[in-house]
Design a protein around this motif. Structure first.
Motif, PDB file in Angstrom:
ATOM      1  N   ASN A 277       0.819  -1.222   0.000  1.00 27.36           N
ATOM      2  CA  ASN A 277       0.000   0.000   0.000  1.00 27.36           C
ATOM      3  C   ASN A 277       0.846   1.263   0.000  1.00 27.36           C
ATOM      4  O   ASN A 277       0.362   2.354   0.320  1.00 27.36           O
ATOM      5  CB  ASN A 277      -0.934  -0.011   1.208  1.00 27.36           C
ATOM      6  N   GLY A 278       2.135   1.113  -0.312  1.00 26.51           N
ATOM      7  CA  GLY A 278       2.981   2.278  -0.544  1.00 26.51           C
ATOM      8  C   GLY A 278       3.741   2.806   0.644  1.00 26.51           C
ATOM      9  O   GLY A 278       4.336   3.892   0.555  1.00 26.51           O
ATOM     10  N   ALA A 279       3.772   2.090   1.757  1.00 26.39           N
ATOM     11  CA  ALA A 279       4.439   2.598   2.965  1.00 26.39           C
ATOM     12  C   ALA A 279       5.758   1.860   3.201  1.00 26.39           C
ATOM     13  O   ALA A 279       5.830   0.642   3.069  1.00 26.39           O
ATOM     14  CB  ALA A 279       3.537   2.439   4.183  1.00 26.39           C
ATOM     15  N   GLN A 280       6.799   2.598   3.564  1.00 29.82           N
ATOM     16  CA  GLN A 280       8.003   1.986   4.098  1.00 29.82           C
ATOM     17  C   GLN A 280       7.744   1.614   5.561  1.00 29.82           C
ATOM     18  O   GLN A 280       6.870   2.198   6.213  1.00 29.82           O
ATOM     19  CB  GLN A 280       9.183   2.951   4.035  1.00 29.82           C
ATOM     20  N   VAL A 281       8.526   0.676   6.083  1.00 32.42           N
ATOM     21  CA  VAL A 281       8.368   0.268   7.477  1.00 32.42           C
ATOM     22  C   VAL A 281       9.760   0.194   8.111  1.00 32.42           C
ATOM     23  O   VAL A 281      10.668  -0.431   7.563  1.00 32.42           O
ATOM     24  CB  VAL A 281       7.670  -1.096   7.610  1.00 32.42           C
ATOM     25  N   PHE A 282       9.897   0.819   9.284  1.00 36.89           N
ATOM     26  CA  PHE A 282      11.157   0.845  10.022  1.00 36.89           C
ATOM     27  C   PHE A 282      10.949   0.167  11.373  1.00 36.89           C
ATOM     28  O   PHE A 282      10.002   0.499  12.095  1.00 36.89           O
ATOM     29  CB  PHE A 282      11.641   2.283  10.209  1.00 36.89           C
ATOM     30  N   VAL A 283      11.831  -0.779  11.717  1.00 37.88           N
ATOM     31  CA  VAL A 283      11.611  -1.658  12.870  1.00 37.88           C
ATOM     32  C   VAL A 283      12.841  -1.708  13.762  1.00 37.88           C
ATOM     33  O   VAL A 283      13.975  -1.844  13.277  1.00 37.88           O
ATOM     34  CB  VAL A 283      11.294  -3.094  12.396  1.00 37.88           C
TER      35      VAL A 283
ATOM     36  N   SER B 203      16.737   6.647   5.163  1.00 36.04           N
ATOM     37  CA  SER B 203      15.935   7.742   4.626  1.00 36.04           C
ATOM     38  C   SER B 203      14.502   7.278   4.418  1.00 36.04           C
ATOM     39  O   SER B 203      14.258   6.186   3.884  1.00 36.04           O
ATOM     40  CB  SER B 203      16.510   8.224   3.294  1.00 36.04           C
ATOM     41  N   ALA B 204      13.568   8.104   4.849  1.00 37.41           N
ATOM     42  CA  ALA B 204      12.146   7.837   4.649  1.00 37.41           C
ATOM     43  C   ALA B 204      11.618   8.807   3.598  1.00 37.41           C
ATOM     44  O   ALA B 204      11.919  10.010   3.645  1.00 37.41           O
ATOM     45  CB  ALA B 204      11.381   8.005   5.949  1.00 37.41           C
ATOM     46  N   TYR B 205      10.819   8.263   2.688  1.00 36.50           N
ATOM     47  CA  TYR B 205      10.332   9.065   1.572  1.00 36.50           C
ATOM     48  C   TYR B 205       8.808   9.133   1.567  1.00 36.50           C
ATOM     49  O   TYR B 205       8.126   8.248   2.098  1.00 36.50           O
ATOM     50  CB  TYR B 205      10.805   8.462   0.246  1.00 36.50           C
ATOM     51  N   THR B 206       8.294  10.197   0.958  1.00 36.33           N
ATOM     52  CA  THR B 206       6.861  10.288   0.736  1.00 36.33           C
ATOM     53  C   THR B 206       6.482   9.327  -0.381  1.00 36.33           C
ATOM     54  O   THR B 206       7.332   8.798  -1.098  1.00 36.33           O
ATOM     55  CB  THR B 206       6.438  11.716   0.341  1.00 36.33           C
TER      56      THR B 206
ATOM     57  N   GLN C 188       9.694  11.999  -2.487  1.00 36.29           N
ATOM     58  CA  GLN C 188      10.462  13.097  -1.901  1.00 36.29           C
ATOM     59  C   GLN C 188      11.002  12.689  -0.529  1.00 36.29           C
ATOM     60  O   GLN C 188      10.337  11.976   0.224  1.00 36.29           O
ATOM     61  CB  GLN C 188       9.578  14.341  -1.751  1.00 36.29           C
ATOM     62  N   LEU C 189      12.204  13.159  -0.207  1.00 35.50           N
ATOM     63  CA  LEU C 189      12.793  12.857   1.094  1.00 35.50           C
ATOM     64  C   LEU C 189      11.968  13.517   2.197  1.00 35.50           C
ATOM     65  O   LEU C 189      11.818  14.739   2.214  1.00 35.50           O
ATOM     66  CB  LEU C 189      14.235  13.347   1.151  1.00 35.50           C
ATOM     67  N   ALA C 190      11.448  12.714   3.111  1.00 36.26           N
ATOM     68  CA  ALA C 190      10.630  13.234   4.201  1.00 36.26           C
ATOM     69  C   ALA C 190      11.419  13.370   5.490  1.00 36.26           C
ATOM     70  O   ALA C 190      11.293  14.367   6.205  1.00 36.26           O
ATOM     71  CB  ALA C 190       9.429  12.324   4.425  1.00 36.26           C
ATOM     72  N   ALA C 191      12.237  12.346   5.804  1.00 32.47           N
ATOM     73  CA  ALA C 191      12.905  12.343   7.105  1.00 32.47           C
ATOM     74  C   ALA C 191      14.063  11.360   7.104  1.00 32.47           C
ATOM     75  O   ALA C 191      14.142  10.451   6.266  1.00 32.47           O
ATOM     76  CB  ALA C 191      11.911  11.968   8.203  1.00 32.47           C
TER      77      ALA C 191
ATOM     78  N   PHE D 168      13.516  16.495   8.554  1.00 28.47           N
ATOM     79  CA  PHE D 168      12.905  16.009   9.790  1.00 28.47           C
ATOM     80  C   PHE D 168      13.714  14.811  10.263  1.00 28.47           C
ATOM     81  O   PHE D 168      14.195  14.003   9.459  1.00 28.47           O
ATOM     82  CB  PHE D 168      11.450  15.591   9.525  1.00 28.47           C
ATOM     83  N   HIS D 169      13.866  14.705  11.598  1.00 32.86           N
ATOM     84  CA  HIS D 169      14.702  13.642  12.154  1.00 32.86           C
ATOM     85  C   HIS D 169      13.914  12.881  13.223  1.00 32.86           C
ATOM     86  O   HIS D 169      13.479  13.467  14.216  1.00 32.86           O
ATOM     87  CB  HIS D 169      15.988  14.228  12.741  1.00 32.86           C
ATOM     88  N   LEU D 170      13.744  11.577  12.994  1.00 40.68           N
ATOM     89  CA  LEU D 170      12.923  10.729  13.850  1.00 40.68           C
ATOM     90  C   LEU D 170      13.790   9.629  14.451  1.00 40.68           C
ATOM     91  O   LEU D 170      14.441   8.876  13.725  1.00 40.68           O
ATOM     92  CB  LEU D 170      11.776  10.127  13.032  1.00 40.68           C
ATOM     93  N   ALA D 171      13.798   9.544  15.775  1.00 41.74           N
ATOM     94  CA  ALA D 171      14.589   8.542  16.491  1.00 41.74           C
ATOM     95  C   ALA D 171      13.675   7.448  17.027  1.00 41.74           C
ATOM     96  O   ALA D 171      12.676   7.733  17.690  1.00 41.74           O
ATOM     97  CB  ALA D 171      15.358   9.193  17.632  1.00 41.74           C
ATOM     98  N   LEU D 172      14.018   6.207  16.746  1.00 36.94           N
ATOM     99  CA  LEU D 172      13.204   5.048  17.106  1.00 36.94           C
ATOM    100  C   LEU D 172      13.918   4.282  18.217  1.00 36.94           C
ATOM    101  O   LEU D 172      15.029   3.780  18.023  1.00 36.94           O
ATOM    102  CB  LEU D 172      13.037   4.179  15.863  1.00 36.94           C
ATOM    103  N   LEU D 173      13.285   4.219  19.413  1.00 44.24           N
ATOM    104  CA  LEU D 173      13.991   3.682  20.580  1.00 44.24           C
ATOM    105  C   LEU D 173      13.027   2.958  21.525  1.00 44.24           C
ATOM    106  O   LEU D 173      11.960   3.464  21.842  1.00 44.24           O
ATOM    107  CB  LEU D 173      14.691   4.815  21.338  1.00 44.24           C
ATOM    108  N   HIS D 174      13.453   1.792  22.005  1.00 39.30           N
ATOM    109  CA  HIS D 174      12.727   1.029  23.017  1.00 39.30           C
ATOM    110  C   HIS D 174      13.436   1.292  24.338  1.00 39.30           C
ATOM    111  O   HIS D 174      14.570   0.831  24.538  1.00 39.30           O
ATOM    112  CB  HIS D 174      12.758  -0.455  22.658  1.00 39.30           C
TER     113      HIS D 174
END
Length: 427
Positions: free
Chosen positions: A86-92, A125-128, A132-135, A163-169
Motif C-alpha cells: 500500500n505504498g508505505a516503508q516500514v522501520f523496525v 531515509s524515509a520518503y513520501t 520526496q525525502l521526508a525524514a 525532519f529527524h525521527l529517532a526510534l527507541l525502546h
C-alpha cells in the motif's frame, strides 16, 4: 522547509501473547484473546491503507517472546507485505521481548522494510509516496533481552533531511512500573536535536514532551487488567513547516476495563446486584461491538461491607455475575467479569475509631500514620510480612510496590481487623 508527510507510530505489538493467568475462562474467550494481537495488527494495516501514510515505525517488542512463534513471524510478514504493497516503508527496532539473540525463522521481509541492527545506531531515509525525502529515521535494536546501557546517548543527528525521527525502546526517567532497560532521561532526549522520539516499552499512551515530541503510543492490544483503556497507534502528520499533528487510532480487538461500584446507600443484596449489572451493561454499550473483560471494584462505605468480607463471598458474586451477563458463546460482543475486588469500608470511620483508647484505637492510629508516610508504610509492612520477606522472589516483589499500593493494603487490613473484631464481639 520540508515536505508534508504522514507516518504511523506503533510499538509493543506482543504478537501471539499467551495471555497467561486467566482462570475459569471459557474456551471462546481464550481463543478470542489469543487471536486479538493479530487482529490489532490487521487494524494497523487498515490504518496504513486508509490514511495513505508514507511510512510506519515500530518501536520494539513486535513479538511476545525472544524465541518468536512461527505463527507470529508469518503473520507479521503478511502484515508487512500488506503495508508495503500500500505504498508505505516500514522501520523496525527490536526490544527486550524480541531481541536479536532470539530464535528466528529464515523469512524474507518485503522490500521497503528496514530492520535496525544492535551494534550501532543506523540511519535510513524515509520518503513520501511521491518519492520526496521526508525524514531521516534512526534506530537501534536490543542484542539481548536485558540492556542496561543508555542507548539514547548513541543517537547522533545526520544533516541532509528536513525532519529527524529517532526510534527507541527504552524506559525514560526510570518508570518503576517497567523494567529499567535502556534507561535514559527526558532531558537527554529533548536536547539531542531530533524532532520526534518514537518510543516503545511503556504500555501506557503518553506524550512526554512536544517540540521535540517524545511519545509512547502504548501497546496495540491490552494483555491483562493492568492494561485498560484505548490501545492502538498514533497517526502523525507533519506539515511543510514542521508542525506535528497526532491522532490516536484505537485498534484493540478485546477491551480490558475496570468499573467502580459503590455500596453507599445500599442495604440489600438485590440493590448491589442491580448496580453491578448496570455497570457491566454500560461497558457493553461503550465497547461498541467489541468484547471486554471487566474487573468490578467495589468501593464506598456502608452496611454491605461486613457481608462482602465473608469467606468466598466475592467469588460467589463473581460466578453469579458471569451467569447473569450471558455466555460469551451467545454473542460477539461478550462481557466477561474477570474479578471482583472488595475495597469497601464499614460505617464507622477510621478517624473516629482512632480516638478510642485501648488496643483498637492504637492499632488504627498506627495504621493511619503509616498511610501518610512512605517510610512508615514500608516499615509497617516489613514488620508484618517478615516471614514472607525470607522468600527472595516475594521480597523482590514487595520491595517494588509503590507507596499507594502499600497504603491500600494497610487500609484494607485495618478495615478487615475491625470487621473481625466486631464479629467476635457479636458472637
Amino acid at each position: 522547509m520540508g515536505v508534508p508527510f504522514t507516518f504511523v507510530h506503533a510499538a509493543d505489538l506482543h504478537l501471539d501473547s499467551p495471555f497467561k493467568g486467566l482462570t475459569k475462562v471459557p474456551e471462546s474467550v481464550r481463543d478470542r484473546l489469543r487471536e486479538s494481537t493479530f487482529v490489532a495488527l490487521r487494524g494497523i494495516c487498515d490504518v496504513v491503507k486508509r490514511e495513505k501514510v508514507d511510512f510506519v515505525v515500530l518501536a520494539g517488542d513486535l513479538f511476545d517472546a525472544a524465541d518468536r512463534s512461527l505463527k507470529a513471524q508469518l503473520r507479521l510478514q503478511r502484515a508487512l507485505e500488506d503495508m508495503t504493497a500500500n505504498g508505505a516503508q516500514v522501520f523496525v527496532v527490536h526490544g527486550n521481548h524480541d531481541p536479536e539473540s532470539g530464535r528466528q525463522a529464515k523469512l524474507d521481509w518485503p522490500e521497503g522494510v528496514f530492520v535496525f541492527g544492535s551494534s550501532s545506531v543506523d540511519c535510513y531515509s524515509a520518503y513520501t509516496r511521491g518519492g520526496q525525502l521526508a525524514a531521516h529515521v534512526y534506530g537501534i535494536s536490543y542484542p539481548t533481552s536485558a540492556v542496561a546501557d543508555n542507548l539514547a546517548l548513541r543517537f547522533k543527528k545526520r544533516e541532509g533531511a528536513p525532519f529527524h525521527l529517532a526510534l527507541l525502546h527504552a524506559n525514560v526517567d526510570g518508570d518503576p512500573a517497567y523494567d529499567n532497560y535502556a534507561p535514559c532521561k527526558l532531558e537527554e532526549l529533548k536536547t539531542a536535536g531530533f524532532d520526534y522520539w518514537a518510543l516503545g516499552h511503556v504500555h501506557d499512551r503518553r506524550t512526554l514532551n512536544e517540540y521535540p515530541h517524545v511519545v509512547y503510543p502504548g501497546n496495540i492490544q491490552g494483555r491483562s487488567i493492568r492494561e485498560t483503556g484505548s490501545k492502538g497507534a498514533y497517526v502523525v502528520s507533519v506539515a511543510e513547516s514542521g508542525a506535528v499533528d497526532m491522532r490516536f487510532e484505537d485498534v484493540a480487538d478485546v477491551l480490558w476495563r475496570e468499573v467502580t461500584v459503590t455500596i453507599e446507600g445500599l442495604e440489600r443484596e438485590q440493590d448491589l446486584k442491580n448496580r453491578m449489572l448496570s455497570a457491566l451493561e454500560d461497558v457493553r454499550r461503550d465497547a461498541q461491538g467489541r468484547p471486554a473483560l471487566v474487573r468490578v471494584r467495589l468501593i464506598g462505605r456502608g452496611v454491605m461491607h461486613d457481608r462482602l468480607l465473608q469467606p468466598s463471598i466475592a467469588e460467589e458474586w463473581l460466578e453469579e455475575l458471569r451467569e447473569w451477563i450471558g455466555a460469551p458463546e451467545e454473542t460477539e460482543a461478550w462481557i466477561w467479569p474477570e474479578s471482583i475486588l472488595v475495597r469497601t469500608g464499614g460505617t464507622l470511620l477510621l478517624d473516629t475509631i482512632s480516638e478510642d483508647e485501648g488496643f483498637i484505637g492504637e492499632l488504627v492510629r498506627k495504621g493511619i500514620a503509616a498511610t501518610g508516610s512512605a517510610d512508615l508504610s514500608k516499615a509497617l509492612l516489613d514488620e508484618s510480612l517478615e516471614v514472607l520477606h525470607r522468600q527472595p522472589k516475594v521480597r523482590e516483589w514487595l520491595e517494588s510496590r509503590t507507596h499507594d499500593e502499600r497504603v491500600q493494603w494497610i487500609q484494607q487490613a485495618m478495615e478487615l481487623t475491625l470487621t473481625l473484631l466486631r464479629v467476635e464481639e457479636a458472637g
